[in-house]
Design an enzyme around this catalytic site. Structure first.
Site, PDB file in Angstrom:
ATOM      1  N   HIS A   1     -43.911 -11.739  13.847  1.00 38.24           N
ATOM      2  CA  HIS A   1     -43.521 -11.005  12.826  1.00 38.24           C
ATOM      3  C   HIS A   1     -42.003 -11.503  12.690  1.00 38.24           C
ATOM      4  CE1 HIS A   1     -46.478  -7.450  12.218  1.00 38.24           C
ATOM      5  NE2 HIS A   1     -46.966  -8.702  12.071  1.00 38.24           N
TER       6      HIS A   1
ATOM      7  N   TYR B   1     -41.522   1.229   8.520  1.00 34.08           N
ATOM      8  CA  TYR B   1     -40.909   2.488   9.183  1.00 34.08           C
ATOM      9  C   TYR B   1     -40.598   3.322   8.023  1.00 34.08           C
ATOM     10  CZ  TYR B   1     -40.751   0.170  13.827  1.00 34.08           C
ATOM     11  OH  TYR B   1     -40.951  -0.249  15.025  1.00 34.08           O
TER      12      TYR B   1
ATOM     13  N   PRO C   1     -40.185   6.100  21.032  1.00 36.79           N
ATOM     14  CA  PRO C   1     -41.000   4.943  20.944  1.00 36.79           C
ATOM     15  C   PRO C   1     -40.304   4.174  19.601  1.00 36.79           C
ATOM     16  CG  PRO C   1     -42.407   6.702  20.332  1.00 36.79           C
ATOM     17  CD  PRO C   1     -41.424   7.090  20.988  1.00 36.79           C
TER      18      PRO C   1
ATOM     19  N   LYS D   1     -39.173  -0.150  22.337  1.00 35.37           N
ATOM     20  CA  LYS D   1     -38.549  -0.571  23.567  1.00 35.37           C
ATOM     21  C   LYS D   1     -39.068  -0.543  24.841  1.00 35.37           C
ATOM     22  CE  LYS D   1     -35.142  -2.828  21.617  1.00 35.37           C
ATOM     23  NZ  LYS D   1     -35.945  -3.792  20.949  1.00 35.37           N
TER      24      LYS D   1
ATOM     25  N   TYR E   1     -33.323  -4.669  17.810  1.00 37.13           N
ATOM     26  CA  TYR E   1     -34.826  -4.878  17.648  1.00 37.13           C
ATOM     27  C   TYR E   1     -35.511  -5.813  18.263  1.00 37.13           C
ATOM     28  CZ  TYR E   1     -39.314  -3.176  15.626  1.00 37.13           C
ATOM     29  OH  TYR E   1     -40.723  -2.848  15.622  1.00 37.13           O
TER      30      TYR E   1
END
Ligand code: FAD
Ligand code: DHB
Length: 429
Positions: free
Chosen positions: A110, A238, A330, A334, A422
């Site tokens: 991704h 998200y 979460p 990570k 990220y």
């Protein structure tokens, strides 16, 4: 259940046993006074989650023998649905461990994620912002690949090990005792790796006066549903919504993993599939909502959210790795990645100890891990604060959250900061 033969005590016998095992031979058990088995290995690993299994595999590659004790069955471990997003450094470690063939075949690379708020989806393009990507491949699949690799090399793993207890950790010859099939087993070793997760016995074996604990418990959890339905979008979504956080994730192009924020008082039984799908649909943008394909859940569970760090990650000959030492909420994806980076540092330190008789890396292990852990703790706490509804969020707090999101999608620097964290910070030397 022991899936390969244990190793007898004594240095000569151990070397012979290791050679035999590598050649595919079995060796007779060494009985201890309790009628059970005694194994002698260099490293005893407690826990066969991703941290313990990856450590076992990397140590085996380096010629260091290790036995793993796991309190559950292998099927139970494989039945836990957890992480799904891998940093590039985690992928590279799995390559180093020789278990990345299926990951490269089936994992989805991704280039970015979507943030959704005020009913609009905004893309954060990692590749363009920081030149890196993440890989979507389930923790269950990593665990399965590592289990197969372990069986293939004939390394010992004791599943359903009960009453695991750690002894003489502050001596040069620690021991791990356990019960299995009515007998008492014992592992004599040079080091113990505590990879037994947040509720494990390893951290609890450290005198409390020697540990400092930092913790934040969040007043909500994630209700997660796994389903054999296509994802709503090619990348993760998200969502920040007045009804609460939502996440549309996936395991493959035909299997989805979705989450909605729920109060801690909620019970899974109160969430029939239809209620879950309606709630998810109400929290995402209209494109995601109309692309949402619903179907029966294959797994449904509620995970509480917590930030936790125990310092230091070492006591004598015991080294903690993964969730045994730290938990992140979460939201930043990570947890598994941090477990992998601890394992990277611990493997290097043990290899240096055995090959060069040099303990500098073992002595620096905790401090080196903790620097990376605290950055991930900060990022995970920040992502959680940015995207969730807190019971005490007042009008001021809601405006600050809104401003933070606006800044993120309006500023390349802010988006690059999210992207850099990220995709994962690089390992220290
Ligand atoms: P664990 O996976 O907890 O393994 C520990 C093992 O030790 C277990 O098998 C346990 O049975 C065993 N054990 C416990 N006690 C004992 C004992 N006394 N004796 C012997 N064995 C014992 N992380 C990410 O990086 N990306 C994500 O996208 C992500 N998503 C997540 C989503 C959810 C809903 C959750 C709950 C977690 C998520 N995580 C994610 C976090 C990630 O799953 C964990 O950080 C990871 O499992 C840690 O691995 P571990 O091996 O340290 O611990
Ligand atoms: C998943 C879990 C996460 O915590 C996250 O941030 C992204 C994806 C998942 O389970 O797919």
């Amino acid at each position: 259940m022991v899936d390969s033969m244990p190793i007898p005590a004594g240095r000569k016998a151990r070397r012979r046993a290791v050679a035999n095992r590598r050649a595919g031979y079995t060796v007779p058990d060494q009985k201890n006074e309790g009628g059970g088995r005694t194994m002698r290995v260099q490293v005893a690993i407690v826990g066969a989650g991703p941290a313990g299994l990856l450590l076992g595999q990397l140590l085996a590659k380096a010629g260091i023998d290790a036995a793993i004790l796991e309190q559950r069955t292998a099927d139970y471990v494989l039945g836990r649905i957890r992480a799904g997003v891998l940093e590039q450094t985690t992928v590279e470690l799995l390559e180093e461990a020789g278990v990345a063939t299926r990951l490269h075949r089936e994992g989805l690379v991704h280039d970015g994620i979507h943030l959704c708020f005020d009913g609009t989806r905004h893309r954060i393009d990692f590749r363009e912002l920081v030149g890196k990507t993440v890989t979507v491949y389930g923790q269950t699949e990593i665990t399965r690949d590592l289990m197969h690799a372990r069986v293939a090399i004939g390394a010992p793993t004791v599943y359903e090990a009960e009453q695991v207890s750690l002894h003489d950790l502050d001596s040069a010859s620690p021991r791990v005792r356990y019960a299995s099939g009515g007998n008492v087993g014992q592992i004599e070793c040079d080091f113990v790796a505590g990879c037994d997760g947040f509720h494990g016995v390893s951290r609890q074996s450290i005198p409390s006066s020697m540990l400092r604990v930092f913790e934040r418990v969040y007043p909500f959890g994630w209700l997660g549903v796994l389903s054999d339905t296509p994802p709503v979008a090619p990348e993760l979504v998200y969502a920040n919504h007045p009804r609460g956080f939502a996440l549309c994730s996936m395991r493959s192009t035909t299997r989805s993993r979705h989450y909605v924020q729920v109060p801690l008082s909620e019970r899974v039984e109160d969430w029939p599939d239809d209620r879950f799908w309606d709630e998810l649909r109400s929290r995402v943008d209209s494109d995601s909502a109309s692309a949402l394909v619903t179907g029966p859940s294959i797994e449904k569970s509620i995970a509480p959210l917590r930030s936790f760090v125990a310092e230091p990650m070492r006591y004598g000959r015991l080294f903690l790795a993964g969730d045994a030492a730290h938990i992140v909420p979460p939201t930043g994806a990570k947890g598994l990645n941090l477990a992998a980076s601890d394992v990277h540092y611990l493997t290097r330190a043990l290899v240096r100890h055995y090959r060069q008789n040099d303990d500098a890396l073992l002595n620096g292990y905790s401090a080196r891990c903790l620097r990376r852990i605290w950055r991930a703790e900060r990022f995970s706490w920040w992502m959680t604060s940015l995207l969730h509804r807190f019971p005490d969020t007042d009008a001021f707090g809601a405006r600050i959250q809104q401003a933070d999101l606006d800044y993120l999608v309006g500023s390349r620097a802010a988006a690059a900061s999210l992207a850099e964290n990220y995709v994962g910070l690089p390992f220290e030397d």
